[in-house]
Design a protein around this motif. Structure first.
Motif, mmCIF file in Angstrom:
data_model
loop_
_atom_site.group_PDB
_atom_site.id
_atom_site.type_symbol
_atom_site.label_atom_id
_atom_site.label_comp_id
_atom_site.label_asym_id
_atom_site.label_seq_id
_atom_site.Cartn_x
_atom_site.Cartn_y
_atom_site.Cartn_z
ATOM 1 N N PRO A 42 16.433 53.656 -2.732
ATOM 2 C CA PRO A 42 15.875 53.072 -4.155
ATOM 3 C C PRO A 42 14.563 52.876 -3.869
ATOM 4 O O PRO A 42 14.114 51.800 -4.258
ATOM 5 C CB PRO A 42 16.913 51.422 -4.256
ATOM 6 N N THR A 43 13.670 53.884 -3.929
ATOM 7 C CA THR A 43 12.329 54.075 -3.862
ATOM 8 C C THR A 43 11.805 54.692 -4.926
ATOM 9 O O THR A 43 12.071 55.818 -5.158
ATOM 10 C CB THR A 43 11.805 54.592 -2.472
ATOM 11 N N ALA A 44 11.099 54.079 -5.794
ATOM 12 C CA ALA A 44 10.661 54.404 -7.011
ATOM 13 C C ALA A 44 9.921 55.702 -7.005
ATOM 14 O O ALA A 44 10.510 56.821 -7.667
ATOM 15 C CB ALA A 44 9.502 53.674 -7.777
ATOM 16 N N LYS A 45 9.017 56.147 -5.974
ATOM 17 C CA LYS A 45 8.226 57.479 -6.286
ATOM 18 C C LYS A 45 9.267 58.571 -5.747
ATOM 19 O O LYS A 45 9.225 59.650 -6.171
ATOM 20 C CB LYS A 45 7.198 57.537 -5.350
ATOM 21 N N LEU A 46 10.164 58.304 -4.714
ATOM 22 C CA LEU A 46 11.269 59.357 -4.504
ATOM 23 C C LEU A 46 12.189 59.495 -5.619
ATOM 24 O O LEU A 46 12.362 60.539 -5.892
ATOM 25 C CB LEU A 46 11.922 58.654 -3.220
ATOM 26 N N LEU A 47 12.597 58.486 -6.296
ATOM 27 C CA LEU A 47 13.484 58.995 -7.555
ATOM 28 C C LEU A 47 12.859 59.749 -8.370
ATOM 29 O O LEU A 47 13.550 60.397 -9.146
ATOM 30 C CB LEU A 47 13.941 57.412 -7.935
ATOM 31 N N GLU A 71 19.481 48.075 -9.788
ATOM 32 C CA GLU A 71 19.109 49.313 -9.885
ATOM 33 C C GLU A 71 19.132 50.305 -11.021
ATOM 34 O O GLU A 71 18.125 51.020 -11.265
ATOM 35 C CB GLU A 71 20.647 50.185 -8.982
ATOM 36 N N LEU A 72 19.999 49.727 -12.202
ATOM 37 C CA LEU A 72 19.572 49.914 -13.558
ATOM 38 C C LEU A 72 18.086 49.635 -14.089
ATOM 39 O O LEU A 72 17.403 50.464 -14.654
ATOM 40 C CB LEU A 72 20.690 49.474 -14.393
ATOM 41 N N THR A 73 17.677 48.563 -13.827
ATOM 42 C CA THR A 73 16.355 48.152 -13.995
ATOM 43 C C THR A 73 15.357 48.845 -13.526
ATOM 44 O O THR A 73 14.451 49.431 -14.040
ATOM 45 C CB THR A 73 16.153 46.592 -13.835
ATOM 46 N N LEU A 74 15.639 49.352 -11.965
ATOM 47 C CA LEU A 74 14.435 50.061 -11.412
ATOM 48 C C LEU A 74 14.204 51.497 -12.101
ATOM 49 O O LEU A 74 13.440 51.838 -12.366
ATOM 50 C CB LEU A 74 15.109 50.302 -9.962
ATOM 51 N N VAL A 75 15.591 52.086 -12.386
ATOM 52 C CA VAL A 75 15.525 53.508 -13.020
ATOM 53 C C VAL A 75 15.047 53.482 -14.439
ATOM 54 O O VAL A 75 14.447 54.427 -14.912
ATOM 55 C CB VAL A 75 16.874 54.322 -12.729
ATOM 56 N N GLU A 76 15.356 52.306 -15.182
ATOM 57 C CA GLU A 76 14.716 51.899 -16.749
ATOM 58 C C GLU A 76 13.508 52.302 -16.393
ATOM 59 O O GLU A 76 12.533 52.847 -17.262
ATOM 60 C CB GLU A 76 15.267 50.675 -16.952
#
Length: 417
Positions: free
Chosen positions: A61-66, A83-88
């Motif tokens: 769950p690392t933003a730049k990788l996603l 996780e939903l908030t991260l990808v949002e």
């Protein structure tokens, strides 16, 4: 397929530069190999125009990788509010999200509804829970159910028998669930299962597809409900141990295609095919770099690292194997036997037990392989241990900090004094 490891694709000078820049221990990820691996999966399933892999966010769950994974065709599979908030924050919403959780808090379900994610229900009772949660919102037009095949399908050593797993609806529960969903206005239907983890037998996934396809045809015949999405789950493993072979995506794809034509096409069904692989996408291309702090000789010989179980839980949690190499000693004979350990006050804080390695000295740099998934993500703060930084290595050998190391201030931030 030949296992290309176990070597790290960087020079010792480059590794030392990274540690001097970002500190030790350190997670690093190889962008080039992650990209090529993802493309290999998509190329294998190019026969289906509606194939999509929803990367399991829980794995890394690392933003730049996603963000990078999305740029090369991946959508996101989430299981929690965070996780939903991260990808949002990364711009994901709608059918780019697959929300598959269990024992789901209402807050999480509301967030999934807000983002218009494809919701995958883990239990028949969650249909009423979703109806109640969505009473102030528009009910989703697309809905999926997770199937637990019980005795119809064997699990594997990592997940266990499906009958003993907490996930999914039974075969008998699927039919009233889909029927009720149809009566309340759902227009597109998904069917999902995942009963294996880190599985290296490609034919296992072909059999899994055949099972889901047969259930989809039965649902159509009995309920006149067309399944629009079949999510084959994830679970494709990686060769952690020497001598194991990389899973051949083409074997999975060709077997799935054949079953699709034989089972679904005659029934007039043309569902999208989804998967939710995380480990196999990033796992082989992440490395944990660590420095030897101490050596200890008592009843056994110990090598003590500046990394510990809080950086990599898998070996201590369930005895998982990770290959270890010693920088600049890769070609030396493995003439010593060590337990490679961290400094946590737990005796299972061990990266390797009775591992044959070259003679190690204080100050040596060790590289722990295959940690690109379920590595940093499973970190914790017991004993006040702090999680280390993550760095992405670009194709041109430029390196980018993608998560800073935790500080004592981070550790204390939630405490009330």
């Amino acid at each position: 397929m030949e296992n290309p490891k176990k070597a790290i694709p960087y020079s010792s000078a480059f590794i030392k530069e990274l540690l001097n820049t970002y500190g030790s221990p350190l997670y690093i990820y190889d962008k080039k190999n992650i990209t090529e691996n993802a493309q290999e999966l998509y190329n294998a399933f190019s026969w289906h125009t509606k194939f999509k892999n929803y990367f399991a966010v829980k794995a890394t769950p690392t933003a730049k990788l996603l963000s990078h994974l999305h740029s090369i065709g991946m959508n996101m599979d989430c299981s929690s509010y965070a996780e939903l908030t991260l990808v949002e924050k990364l711009g994901f919403k709608g059918d780019a999200l697959f929300f598959s959780s269990n024992n789901t808090p209402r807050k999480d379900m509301k967030k999934a509804l807000e983002l218009e994610a494809i919701i995958n229900l883990d239990d028949i009772s969650l249909l009423d829970f979703l109806i109640d949660t969505a009473k102030d919102k528009e009910f989703p037009k697309t809905l999926s159910f997770r199937f637990n095949p019980g005795p119809l399908k064997e699990g594997n050593v990592f997940i266990g028998k499906p009958e003993e797993a907490k996930y999914g609806l039974t075969y008998e529960q699927l039919f009233p669930a889909f029927q009720k969903a149809q009566t309340i206005g759902v227009q597109k239907f998904g069917l999902h299962t995942m009963v294996a983890s880190n599985e290296l037998n490609p034919y296992y996934f072909v059999e899994n597809a055949k099972l889901l396809f047969s259930v989809a045809v039965e649902i159509q015949k009995k309920l006149n409900v067309n399944i629009d999405i079949i999510n084959l789950g994830g679970g494709i493993g990686i060769p952690y141990m020497p001598g194991q072979e990389k899973v051949d995506y083409n074997i999975i794809s060709q077997g799935t295609q054949k079953a699709y034509k034989e089972q679904l096409s005659p029934a007039g069904l043309n569902p999208a095919i989804y998967m939710e692989n995380g480990r196999v996408i990033t796992g082989p291309y992440g490395y944990l770099l660590s420095t030897v702090l101490h050596k200890k000789a008592i009843y056994k010989d110990y090598v003590g690292l500046d990394a510990c179980m809080s950086q990599l839980m898998r070996p201590g949690m369930y005895g998982a194997y990770h290959e270890i190499t010693v920088l600049e000693k890769e070609e030396l004979p493995k003439d010593k036997t060590y337990d490679v350990v961290g400094g946590l006050c737990e005796n299972n804080d061990k990266f390797a037990i009775d591992r044959a390695l070259p003679t190690i000295e204080v100050g040596d740099i060790v590289i722990i392989h295959d940690v690109g998934a379920h590595g940093h993500a499973m970190g914790f703060n017991y004993n006040g241990k702090l999680r280390c930084a993550e760095v992405l290595i670009h194709e041109d050998m430029q390196h980018e900090l993608i998560r800073r190391a935790e500080t004592v201030e981070d550790y204390l931030r939630t405490s009330i004094f």
